[in-house]
Design a protein around this motif. Structure first.
Motif, PDB file in Angstrom:
ATOM      1  N   LYS A  67       0.839  -1.211   0.000  1.00  0.00           N
ATOM      2  CA  LYS A  67       0.000   0.000   0.000  1.00  0.00           C
ATOM      3  C   LYS A  67       0.868   1.252   0.000  1.00  0.00           C
ATOM      4  O   LYS A  67       1.709   1.448   0.889  1.00  0.00           O
ATOM      5  CB  LYS A  67      -0.910  -0.005   1.224  1.00  0.00           C
TER       6      LYS A  67
ATOM      7  N   GLY B  20       1.002   5.437  -0.066  1.00  0.00           N
ATOM      8  CA  GLY B  20       0.257   6.656   0.228  1.00  0.00           C
ATOM      9  C   GLY B  20       0.918   7.858  -0.419  1.00  0.00           C
ATOM     10  O   GLY B  20       2.092   8.148  -0.144  1.00  0.00           O
TER      11      GLY B  20
ATOM     12  N   VAL C 157      -3.295   5.125  -2.108  1.00  0.00           N
ATOM     13  CA  VAL C 157      -4.229   6.033  -1.437  1.00  0.00           C
ATOM     14  C   VAL C 157      -3.645   7.440  -1.509  1.00  0.00           C
ATOM     15  O   VAL C 157      -2.426   7.616  -1.629  1.00  0.00           O
ATOM     16  CB  VAL C 157      -4.487   5.620   0.021  1.00  0.00           C
TER      17      VAL C 157
ATOM     18  N   TRP D 163      -2.600   6.605   8.463  1.00  0.00           N
ATOM     19  CA  TRP D 163      -2.218   5.665   7.396  1.00  0.00           C
ATOM     20  C   TRP D 163      -1.379   4.514   7.963  1.00  0.00           C
ATOM     21  O   TRP D 163      -1.630   3.356   7.663  1.00  0.00           O
ATOM     22  CB  TRP D 163      -1.436   6.395   6.316  1.00  0.00           C
ATOM     23  N   TYR D 164      -0.389   4.849   8.769  1.00  0.00           N
ATOM     24  CA  TYR D 164       0.488   3.818   9.309  1.00  0.00           C
ATOM     25  C   TYR D 164      -0.221   2.936  10.338  1.00  0.00           C
ATOM     26  O   TYR D 164      -0.084   1.708  10.320  1.00  0.00           O
ATOM     27  CB  TYR D 164       1.726   4.457   9.950  1.00  0.00           C
TER      28      TYR D 164
ATOM     29  N   GLU E  94      -4.482   2.142   8.435  1.00  0.00           N
ATOM     30  CA  GLU E  94      -4.712   1.754   7.040  1.00  0.00           C
ATOM     31  C   GLU E  94      -3.578   0.906   6.465  1.00  0.00           C
ATOM     32  O   GLU E  94      -3.600   0.545   5.293  1.00  0.00           O
ATOM     33  CB  GLU E  94      -4.958   3.001   6.185  1.00  0.00           C
TER      34      GLU E  94
ATOM     35  N   VAL F 141      -0.533   1.441   5.539  1.00  0.00           N
ATOM     36  CA  VAL F 141       0.271   1.965   4.439  1.00  0.00           C
ATOM     37  C   VAL F 141       1.736   1.591   4.668  1.00  0.00           C
ATOM     38  O   VAL F 141       2.259   1.729   5.779  1.00  0.00           O
ATOM     39  CB  VAL F 141       0.099   3.497   4.324  1.00  0.00           C
TER      40      VAL F 141
ATOM     41  N   ILE G 180       5.086   6.141   2.256  1.00  0.00           N
ATOM     42  CA  ILE G 180       4.490   7.445   1.922  1.00  0.00           C
ATOM     43  C   ILE G 180       5.405   8.138   0.925  1.00  0.00           C
ATOM     44  O   ILE G 180       6.622   8.239   1.134  1.00  0.00           O
ATOM     45  CB  ILE G 180       4.280   8.307   3.173  1.00  0.00           C
TER      46      ILE G 180
END
Length: 404
Positions: free
Chosen positions: A31, A33, A73, A91-92, A95, A97, A100
């Motif tokens: 994933k 971001g 995302v 995010w971390y 979600e 992720v 980034i």
């Protein structure tokens, strides 16, 4: 019975082995971001174009790595550190992720880098400029991909002072990026034999530069250096033309000028301007091929930040493919030991401080009559090898260098 037990044991071992192998990709998805400026003064240089560049790389890679899907995302940090850190933390933590990307605005990029280290994830910065990202604030979890304030200052500053433009006045954005850009440029000017006659600082996203430009004009400096970016640079250049700075004999340099800024202002307003860049669409067949695809998708030629993001995303995914895991320390190690060879960089390499070292370019904007098309804006003055353009490894104050 022994045969059945042996077969069962073998089957169990295979199942455990298979589960372990699958678990190498956390949460069965990679994933990404993209944390960027979607709505303010850096939106053209980053924004939707940054998102498009990452999505293009993911699509070109096939949408999967080691058989696991790649998801992207997106969020707008609004150039506010608290907003950016809040998004990144969510995010971390929630979600899942893994990395980034982008993060323009150094005052946002620096705390994102620190948070990424705390969470043991990966931050690949293309949009932020402060050389502190690989200096005193360096991290084993951060890669600074495209440019920084040292390289921008070093390439343009040396060239201009050596040709006699040796007194400077700075008009500087009053936040981490602008101050780092002025600091690095002032050091280069002095080391090359020039003098800094003064500086003035303006708020981020200013609409009126009149008082700042009047101070620059009054300084009588040969060079008025804009240590800002995006909308601040274009606004300052427009108003400098109205004040007649260049007609009075002073030279303007935009220390960070994206091709979208030059295009927006037009060659009549920018002709003769000196620009340092990490990428230009019309360098060779490879850059033209990528840029044509990007232009068809986004509606303009890619900035160096956007081209750098495609390159960085590909490098990250190839590292995961090579080692079979998205575990951050192992991916970073693989990225560091693998050269970068693509349309963006030839023989690029990532140092222990996180700096991706590659060639930088010095351009001059064309006169209107020299241009052969809408985006035919620059002529190449010099190619500066990465080891000369970027700050020497032992000069940035990165603690990782001492411990390496």
């Amino acid at each position: 019975m022994k045969s059945l037990l042996a077969a069962a044991a073998a089957g169990l071992a295979l199942a455990v082995s298979g589960t372990a192998a699958n678990a190498q990709i956390s949460d069965d998805v990679v994933k990404l971001g993209v944390l960027t400026d979607m709505s303010s003064l850096y939106a053209d240089a980053t924004g939707k174009g940054s998102v498009a560049a990452v999505e293009m790389a993911v699509a070109d890679y096939g949408g999967k790595v080691k058989g696991k899907p790649i998801q992207v995302v997106v969020a707008d940090h609004q150039n506010k550190p608290d907003v950016g850190v809040s998004i990144a933390r969510n995010w971390y933590d929630n979600e899942k992720v893994d990395a980034i990307l982008d993060v323009p605005t150094s005052s946002v990029a620096l705390p994102i880098s620190a948070l990424t280290r705390e969470k043991n994830k990966i931050h690949i910065n293309s949009g932020g400029g402060s050389s502190d990202i690989t200096g005193t604030a360096c991290s084993p979890n951060t890669v600074h991909w495209t440019y920084d304030t040292y390289a921008l200052s070093n390439v343009a500053g040396k060239a201009m002072v050596k040709r006699g433009d040796d007194t400077w006045f700075f008009v500087t954005a009053d936040y981490a990026f602008g101050m780092a850009l002025e600091r690095d440029a002032a050091n280069v000017v002095k080391e090359t034999g020039g003098k800094v006659l003064g500086d003035v600082r303006h708020p981020l996203n200013s609409s009126d530069f009149s008082s700042f430009l009047l101070q620059a004009q009054a300084s009588k400096a040969k060079v008025v250096a804009l240590a800002n970016a995006g909308g601040d640079t274009t606004t300052a250049l427009k108003q400098a033309a109205e004040f007649g700075l260049t007609q009075g004999g002073q030279k303007l340099i935009a220390l960070l000028m994206e091709i979208t800024d030059t295009h927006a202002l037009g060659l009549k307003a920018t002709q003769g301007l000196i620009v340092t860049d990490a990428f230009y669409w019309d360098m060779n067949d490879e850059t033209r091929a990528f840029s044509k695809r990007f232009n068809e998708k986004v509606g303009h030629m890619p900035t160096m930040i956007q081209a750098g993001l495609y390159s960085a995303t590909m490098h990250y995914l190839k590292a995961i493919e090579a080692i079979g895991t998205d575990e951050a320390p192992k991916v970073m190690e693989q990225m560091r030991k693998t050269p970068v060879n693509d349309f963006f960089a030839k023989n690029g390499h990532i140092r222990i401080d996180g700096r991706m070292v590659h060639d930088m370019y010095l351009f001059e904007t064309k006169k209107p009559e020299e241009s052969k098309g809408e985006w035919d804006l620059y002529k190449l003055i010099a190619t500066v090898p990465g080891d000369e353009a970027f700050r020497p490894l032992d000069k940035g104050g990165c603690p990782l260098v001492k411990s390496n």
